[in-house]
Write a protein that holds these residues in place. Structure first.
Motif, PDB file in Angstrom:
ATOM      1  N   ARG A   1       2.188  -3.218  -4.217  1.00 11.38           N
ATOM      2  CA  ARG A   1       3.034  -2.842  -5.353  1.00 11.38           C
ATOM      3  C   ARG A   1       3.501  -1.389  -5.266  1.00 11.38           C
ATOM      4  O   ARG A   1       4.687  -1.110  -5.458  1.00 11.38           O
ATOM      5  N   VAL A   2       2.581  -0.491  -5.014  1.00  8.87           N
ATOM      6  CA  VAL A   2       2.924   0.931  -5.094  1.00  8.87           C
ATOM      7  C   VAL A   2       2.544   1.707  -3.847  1.00  8.87           C
ATOM      8  O   VAL A   2       2.738   2.922  -3.803  1.00  8.87           O
ATOM      9  N   GLY A   3       1.986   1.062  -2.837  1.00 11.90           N
ATOM     10  CA  GLY A   3       1.664   1.758  -1.602  1.00 11.90           C
ATOM     11  C   GLY A   3       0.513   2.739  -1.736  1.00 11.90           C
ATOM     12  O   GLY A   3       0.545   3.803  -1.111  1.00 11.90           O
TER      13      GLY A   3
ATOM     14  N   LEU B   1      -5.021   7.448  -9.911  1.00  9.16           N
ATOM     15  CA  LEU B   1      -4.376   6.535 -10.855  1.00  9.16           C
ATOM     16  C   LEU B   1      -5.359   5.433 -11.223  1.00  9.16           C
ATOM     17  O   LEU B   1      -5.893   4.743 -10.349  1.00  9.16           O
ATOM     18  N   VAL B   2      -5.612   5.273 -12.505  1.00  9.58           N
ATOM     19  CA  VAL B   2      -6.497   4.219 -13.011  1.00  9.58           C
ATOM     20  C   VAL B   2      -5.628   3.020 -13.381  1.00  9.58           C
ATOM     21  O   VAL B   2      -4.669   3.154 -14.156  1.00  9.58           O
ATOM     22  N   VAL B   3      -5.965   1.866 -12.813  1.00  8.75           N
ATOM     23  CA  VAL B   3      -5.178   0.653 -13.010  1.00  8.75           C
ATOM     24  C   VAL B   3      -6.086  -0.434 -13.561  1.00  8.75           C
ATOM     25  O   VAL B   3      -7.136  -0.730 -12.967  1.00  8.75           O
TER      26      VAL B   3
ATOM     27  N   LEU C   1       3.923  -0.277 -13.189  1.00  7.05           N
ATOM     28  CA  LEU C   1       3.067   0.579 -12.373  1.00  7.05           C
ATOM     29  C   LEU C   1       3.894   1.299 -11.303  1.00  7.05           C
ATOM     30  O   LEU C   1       3.670   2.480 -11.019  1.00  7.05           O
ATOM     31  N   ARG C   2       4.868   0.566 -10.730  1.00 10.67           N
ATOM     32  CA  ARG C   2       5.709   1.179  -9.702  1.00 10.67           C
ATOM     33  C   ARG C   2       6.529   2.328 -10.283  1.00 10.67           C
ATOM     34  O   ARG C   2       6.700   3.390  -9.670  1.00 10.67           O
TER      35      ARG C   2
END
Length: 707
Positions: free
Chosen positions: A484-486, A660-662, A672-673
């Protein structure tokens, strides 16, 4: 640290440099990772499809398929003229013939013939074999029997299957029903009906052909009689037609009869040539006589009387010369001699003029003769043209008579042949194999049904996996976080019923932070999340305790000045905090509070400012961060959520690293991206993510893979 953050883009660039095969391999690996991550969906879909296939096999009524076959010939055996005159059909003709027979088999007329032969209308056995209920009442303007007949015809056409094996002239007629005996009967009835229809059509076409030939024969006979009559009338009017054998010997011309126009014309042409030659010769003589002296003309010199007269004139001239020697001109004899010579000269001149006049007369006669012959030739040519036109017309009429006679004889012979073979012609379609009663059902086929169910389940599962991957971009594992975001995943935290997380969960994550930069533990770490409620504050609190347990001196800065919670997590009640420090009302060392944990302090947020974003944008934040980095090994900054607020990007630009807390399974639709892109554009260096509130068996798997 920025190198660690941009690891995935650099890998993509490297794959782009390596070329298309490397990209294909990378894409295959990503696809396999997606399938493996959603393998439960794939397996469940396949299992349900196989179960559906089994249920279908168990509940399906077995069908029996019977097949009869016939052979289609080009020309019916025994057809009139089918021997020497038959020519081989082109491939297109054969294909057209076979397609015609297929359409005949599918026709309503043939279905009606089968239904009538087998008495299917009113037969309960037929409806039971087709698994249909027999109609018991009419519909609209149709009676019950008409509705039943229409149903029977539709069932016959639906159950019929026609096949052409390869490029042969064989037609396989199959019928499928739940009754094997019924299937065989209907298939054989279709084959018999097709043969009967072909025979009937051949007989009817023969009758129509004979009727047509008879009409054509009568027309040809009338045309022949009319042509012969016209020829006779024309020959009588023009004086008789040439004899039929005027040309013999394969078309060689007969000799021209004497006295005919053609012979006379040829003779006159010869005379005209001779007359032209005579006229040219006479013209030359006359032209020479007209331009030359009379006495020098050959005709004058060669004339006998003229020669005699010239001899006498020479003697008279000689006598005159002799007398002149002895006498004078006045002498009577001299005068007599001169008179005699003058008379001879006049006589010679007159004779020469007469000869020249005769040459002129000869020339005029030759011209007149040539003109007369030319006039006669023109008359004969006109007469020859008239005769030639008559001969041509006679020839045309004779050929017309011959053509009509040939057509009449050909039609008559063809009619006799068809009349002699009427009723004895075989059909174009010949039976080949009769349909036997099938011993085994043709459907459902267990192997095919299970194969189709398995393949269908596999394709459906892959489709569902693809849809899940496309439309559900929630982060549920280290793989999805990277896709998703690398970002690499630093660790995952399972969901528990207690607010306090077990210390052993965060110890590996804290250990991984010690390698967060080239100098080791980053001096300042921003902890934030894309949305609120993802557990960033609890995660930061636990990380601070874990780092303190590793012997690090840690300062927790509660920069979430909108909803500060760190002082409550440590059980503290601050009097002053970061907002007072940044506004110059207090010093950093006065606002920092011990937490009761060795090596762990906190810079809380006491008073909540009206506009935290403007406060964070002031240079005071740089002073706070500088003082904290001088006194502590690392500073953990609790920041507000990224989406919707400007606080986190401002803080990320000041921090050395960002975590980053996901929340597991929460971030959807690219949120998120977008959050990660905002941090990166602000200058933040994101070293990884922490997956919180992870559920199910995926915790152990993703912890060991992504921790």
């Amino acid at each position: 640290m920025r190198e660690a953050v941009r690891m995935i883009p650099e890998e993509d660039a490297m794959l782009a440099r390596e070329g298309h095969p490397a990209r294909m391999v990378a894409a295959a690996r990503r696809s396999w990772a997606i399938v493996r991550r959603h393998r439960v969906i794939l397996f469940v879909t396949m299992a349900l499809s196989v179960l559906a296939g089994l249920i279908f096999i168990l509940m399906a009524t077995p069908d029996y398929r019977a097949t009869a076959s016939v052979e289609v010939e080009d020309v019916p055996a025994g057809a009139a003229g089918a021997g020497a005159t038959q020519r081989p059909n082109a491939p297109g003709d054969t294909e057209s013939l076979m397609q015609t027979q297929l359409e005949v088999l599918r026709s309503r007329a043939l279905a009606e013939d089968v239904a009538r032969e087998l008495a299917l209308v009113g037969s309960r056995t037929f409806f039971d074999g087709m698994n249909r209920k027999r109609p018991e009442q009419g519909a609209g303007s149709l009676s019950q029997r008409q509705v039943e007949q229409e149903t029977v015809l539709k069932l016959l056409q639906d159950g019929l299957d026609i096949d052409l094996p390869g490029k042969s002239r064989i037609i396989q007629i199959s019928f499928t029903s739940a009754n094997p005996v019924l299937s065989a009967r209907v298939a054989n009835s279709y084959a018999d009906s097709l043969i009967r229809t072909d025979l009937k059509r051949g007989f009817e076409s023969g009758v129509q052909a004979r009727r047509f030939l008879l009409g054509e024969l009568e027309g040809a006979r009338a045309d022949l009689e009319r042509a012969e009559r016209d020829l006779a009338v024309y020959a009588a009017r023009v004086g008789g037609a040439p004899p039929p054998d005027a040309k013999e010997g394969g078309g060689e011309e007969a000799p021209v009869p004497q006295g005919s126009v053609t012979a006379r014309l040829a003779q006159l042409n010869a005379f005209r040539a001779q007359a032209s030659a005579d006229r040219i010769a006479a013209a030359k003589k006359w032209e020479s006589a007209r331009l030359s002296s009379v006495e020098t003309l050959p005709e004058v010199l060669n004339n006998g009387a003229m020669q005699q007269l010239m001899a006498q004139r020479a003697e008279a001239r000689a006598e005159l010369v002799r007398q002149r020697q002895f006498r004078k001109d006045d002498h009577p004899e001299m005068r007599e001699a001169r008179a005699r010579l003058a008379a001879l000269d006049d006589q010679a001149q007159a004779m020469a003029n007469t000869i020249r006049a005769s040459l002129k007369e000869q020339y005029d006669v030759a011209v007149h003769g040539e003109k007369q012959i030319a006039s006669e030739i023109r008359d004969l040519e006109r007469q020859a043209l008239v005769e030639r036109g008559r001969d041509v017309q006679v020839g045309i009429m004779e050929r017309q008579v011959d053509t009509y006679r040939l057509l009449h004889d050909s039609l008559l012979q063809r009619y006799r042949d068809m009349a002699s073979q009427a009723g004895f012609q075989a059909g174009r379609i010949q039976p080949l194999d009769r349909a036997a009663v099938p011993a085994r059902p043709s459907s459902p086929h267990v192997g095919s049904a299970m194969l189709i169910a398995s393949l269908g389940g596999l394709l459906l599962g892959l489709l569902l996996v693809g849809l899940r991957h496309v439309f559900d971009d929630a982060v549920t594992s280290a793989e999805t976080l990277g896709e998703r975001v690398g970002l690499p995943m630093l660790g995952s935290v399972p969901v528990t019923g207690d607010r306090a997380q077990p210390q052993e969960i965060f110890s590996p994550i804290a250990s991984s932070l010690l390698l967060g930069s080239v100098e080791g533990l980053p001096r300042s770490i921003l902890v934030t999340s894309a949305q609120e409620g993802e557990g960033k504050s609890l995660t930061l609190n636990a990380l601070a305790r874990a780092l303190a347990a590793l012997g690090k001196k840690v300062l927790v800065v509660d920069a979430d000045m909108r909803r500060p919670v760190q002082h409550r997590l440590f059980g503290l009640v601050p009097a002053i905090g970061i907002s007072e420090v940044m506004t110059g009302q207090a010093r950093v060392e006065d606002a920092v509070m011990p937490t009761g944990v060795a090596g762990l302090s906190i810079l809380p947020c006491a008073a909540i400012p009206p506009n935290p974003g403007e406060l964070l944008a002031t240079p005071a934040l740089d002073g706070v961060m500088s003082h904290a980095r001088e006194s502590y090994d690392t500073v953990l900054i609790d920041a507000p959520p990224i989406l919707g607020l400007a606080d986190a990007p401002l803080l990320a630009a000041k921090a050395q690293a960002t975590v980053l807390v996901v929340e597991w399974g929460r971030n959807h639709h690219g949120g998120l991206r977008v959050a990660v892109e905002r941090l990166r554009r602000a200058g933040g260096s994101i070293i990884g993510g922490i997956l919180t509130k992870q559920q199910g068996r995926a915790y152990d798997y993703d912890y060991h893979r992504g921790g």
